[in-house]
Write a protein that holds these residues in place. Structure first.
Motif, short mmCIF file in Angstrom:
data_model
loop_
_atom_site.label_atom_id
_atom_site.label_comp_id
_atom_site.label_asym_id
_atom_site.label_seq_id
_atom_site.Cartn_x
_atom_site.Cartn_y
_atom_site.Cartn_z
N TYR A 181 0.82 -1.22 0.00
CA TYR A 181 0.00 0.00 0.00
C TYR A 181 0.85 1.27 0.00
O TYR A 181 0.48 2.27 -0.62
CB TYR A 181 -0.91 0.02 1.23
CG TYR A 181 -1.70 -1.24 1.45
CD1 TYR A 181 -2.61 -1.70 0.50
CD2 TYR A 181 -1.54 -1.99 2.63
CE1 TYR A 181 -3.32 -2.87 0.71
CE2 TYR A 181 -2.26 -3.15 2.84
CZ TYR A 181 -3.15 -3.59 1.87
OH TYR A 181 -3.85 -4.75 2.08
N THR A 182 1.94 1.24 0.72
CA THR A 182 2.80 2.43 0.89
C THR A 182 4.25 2.04 0.64
O THR A 182 5.06 1.99 1.58
CB THR A 182 2.64 3.00 2.32
OG1 THR A 182 2.83 1.93 3.27
CG2 THR A 182 1.28 3.63 2.52
N PRO A 183 4.61 1.75 -0.60
CA PRO A 183 5.96 1.25 -0.86
C PRO A 183 7.07 2.20 -0.46
O PRO A 183 8.07 1.76 0.13
CB PRO A 183 5.95 0.98 -2.37
CG PRO A 183 4.78 1.75 -2.91
CD PRO A 183 3.78 1.79 -1.81
N LEU A 184 6.94 3.47 -0.75
CA LEU A 184 8.01 4.41 -0.41
C LEU A 184 8.16 4.56 1.10
O LEU A 184 9.27 4.53 1.64
CB LEU A 184 7.75 5.77 -1.05
CG LEU A 184 7.77 5.80 -2.59
CD1 LEU A 184 7.45 7.21 -3.09
CD2 LEU A 184 9.12 5.34 -3.13
N GLU A 185 7.05 4.72 1.78
CA GLU A 185 7.09 4.90 3.23
C GLU A 185 7.58 3.63 3.94
O GLU A 185 8.31 3.70 4.93
CB GLU A 185 5.70 5.27 3.74
CG GLU A 185 5.18 6.60 3.22
CD GLU A 185 4.43 6.50 1.89
OE1 GLU A 185 3.69 7.45 1.56
OE2 GLU A 185 4.57 5.47 1.19
N SER A 186 7.17 2.48 3.43
CA SER A 186 7.58 1.21 4.03
C SER A 186 9.07 0.95 3.81
O SER A 186 9.78 0.51 4.72
CB SER A 186 6.75 0.06 3.47
OG SER A 186 5.39 0.19 3.86
N LYS A 187 9.56 1.24 2.61
CA LYS A 187 10.98 1.03 2.35
C LYS A 187 11.84 2.00 3.15
O LYS A 187 12.94 1.64 3.60
CB LYS A 187 11.25 1.15 0.85
CG LYS A 187 10.83 -0.10 0.07
CD LYS A 187 11.24 -0.06 -1.39
CE LYS A 187 10.28 0.72 -2.23
NZ LYS A 187 10.54 0.54 -3.69
#
Length: 460
Positions: A373-379
């Motif tokens: 759902y939130t690839p940038l924030e999760s990475k």
């Protein structure tokens, strides 16, 4: 690196004596020693390191007799609760093993052997109208009560397990003779669950049934929380299917599930039980959706991609706002969900962390499992934890279960239900493998259609 003997020969060849002075051109200037910079992992390399290390929970640290996922694993005390296996966490583990085979962490033959052991164990383990209990003794197959009256069938945990069974079946169904045999065993097992029994003759499903206490726990499955997959599995059963009315009148509460509330200008879409301002703990956006693909999935109550993405972003934005001023909270340190927690006296407890129940404890599974759902924030979260807090947060089976910068505290232990979603959602983010296998199962498609779902991605 040049060995010392070779370096001496090179110096001699260049006309230097052992004192370091040149016979022709004056003293030799020794070049400064430079330490090579630490090469940061690429995003894909980092995700693979995390995924592979997390896989160890379900492979290296599984319960030895059954092959099932242990409820918990404490590296400092590996014998603690070593025979307690978890039904739902093992369902997540089945998907993790499929991912492990696909990535080459283990061979298909190794995976088939372990999965065959699990299927044989579950075939002889105690069941209650087809449903397995929450906890099972991995040595004997007998129920371990989760609570005094919770000593029988646990339908929600069973639905997590069954979703994993279907995923394995789809992965192996066209394989070798051995793989097809494993697929058939899991197919038979899941078709034995008596979903209709768990309606207790009402238009709703109930979580528990006990041979000693019958329906006394009286916990109807009403949305919204982590239990959507239970209704999907119950509707998909070719042997004991529930009527669609149970979903619409029970789970959706005759339309009462829909919410008009927003937070940070993001619609919540559905009413999160007991957490209607910010949404519930983030595992509600994970457990049902390890196999159930929310991309382009809708029914008359919700767009499920929007539901889960908004839920995740609200949780993230809460951490960025950090109204309680907990140290570290922000764009690369976020994620509230159920996990181990820190009691007031500093000891280890357990809590359902969420914005409305924030204890200053971050659960790595929250942000990692939200990567779809939130690839940038999760990475950003993964990289921060791995590069800046690795000595505190990283162990033999990936990131530990909970961490707090504010209290300089870590729960150095693992839970199956937290490690599983990390492994599975990392795979779904990278390849969509588990989503594709589960959603293309004919019974799953038919069950979703029966409940009024539509998927543009899967053509129904």
């Amino acid at each position: 690196m040049i060995k010392f003997s070779a370096l001496f020969m090179l110096i001699t060849f260049l006309g230097c004596d052992s004192s370091g002075s040149s016979t022709d051109n004056g003293p030799v200037v020794t070049p400064p020693v430079t330490v090579p910079p630490v090469v940061k992992l690429t995003d894909d390399e980092l995700l693979d390191v995390v995924q592979k290390q997390t896989f160890a929970y379900f492979w290296d640290y599984a319960e030895s007799n059954s092959g099932m996922a242990r409820e918990r694993y404490i590296p400092q005390d590996p014998s603690f609760d070593q025979n307690i296996v978890t039904t739902g966490g093992s369902g997540f583990g089945l998907m993790a093993i499929v991912s492990g085979m696909s990535r080459g962490y283990i061979s298909k033959a190794q995976g088939a052997d372990r999965l065959n052991k699990i299927a044989n164990f579950l075939n002889t383990a105690e069941r209650f109208h087809g449903a397995w209990p929450h906890w099972i003794n991995g040595t004997t197959g007998r129920v371990i009560p989760f609570g005094t009256k919770d000593n029988g069938g646990d339908l929600v945990e069973t639905s997590f397990l069954v979703a994993g069974m279907i995923t394995v079946r789809e992965y192996f169904k066209n394989g070798t003779t051995e793989e097809k045999a494993v697929a058939q065993k899991f197919d038979t097992l899941w078709k034995g669950v008596e979903w209709q029994w768990y309606t207790n003759n009402q238009n709703k499903l109930f979580w528990h049934w006990s041979p000693n206490y019958n329906w006394e726990m009286n916990f109807p499955l009403e949305g919204y929380n982590e239990c959507l997959i239970t209704y999907v599995m119950a509707a998909a059963s070719p042997t004991h299917a529930i009527a669609p009315a149970a979903y619409h009148e029970g789970w959706a509460r005759s339309g009462g599930i829909v919410s008009a509330k927003t937070k940070y200008n993001l619609p919540l879409i559905l009413k999160h039980n007991g957490a209607e301002e910010f949404g519930g703990p983030l595992f509600w956006a994970h457990y049902s959706y390890l196999g159930l693909d929310p991309n382009q999935l809708t029914d008359k109550y919700a767009n499920y991609w929007d539901l889960n993405t908004n839920h995740t972003k609200i949780n993230y934005l809460y951490a960025v706002a950090n109204p309680k001023n907990f140290k570290g909270y922000g764009a690369n340190y976020w994620g509230l969900t159920a996990s181990y927690s820190r009691n007031g006296d500093g000891s280890i407890g357990y809590d359902a962390h969420m914005p409305s129940n924030d204890k200053g404890v971050i659960s790595p599974t929250a942000a990692i499992s939200s990567i779809v759902y939130t690839p940038l924030e999760s990475k950003a979260f993964i990289r921060n934890l791995y590069e800046n807090y690795k000595t505190e947060t990283w162990g033999v089976a990936g990131f530990y279960d909970a961490h707090s910068q504010h209290y300089q505290w870590t729960a150095q232990r693992y839970l199956a239900i937290d490690q599983g979603p990390e492994m599975v959602m990392l795979e779904n983010y990278r390849t969509g493998l588990l989503w594709q296998l589960f959603m293309n199962a004919p019974e799953v498609k038919q069950g979703l259609i029966n409940l009024g779902f539509h998927s543009g991605k899967y053509g129904f």
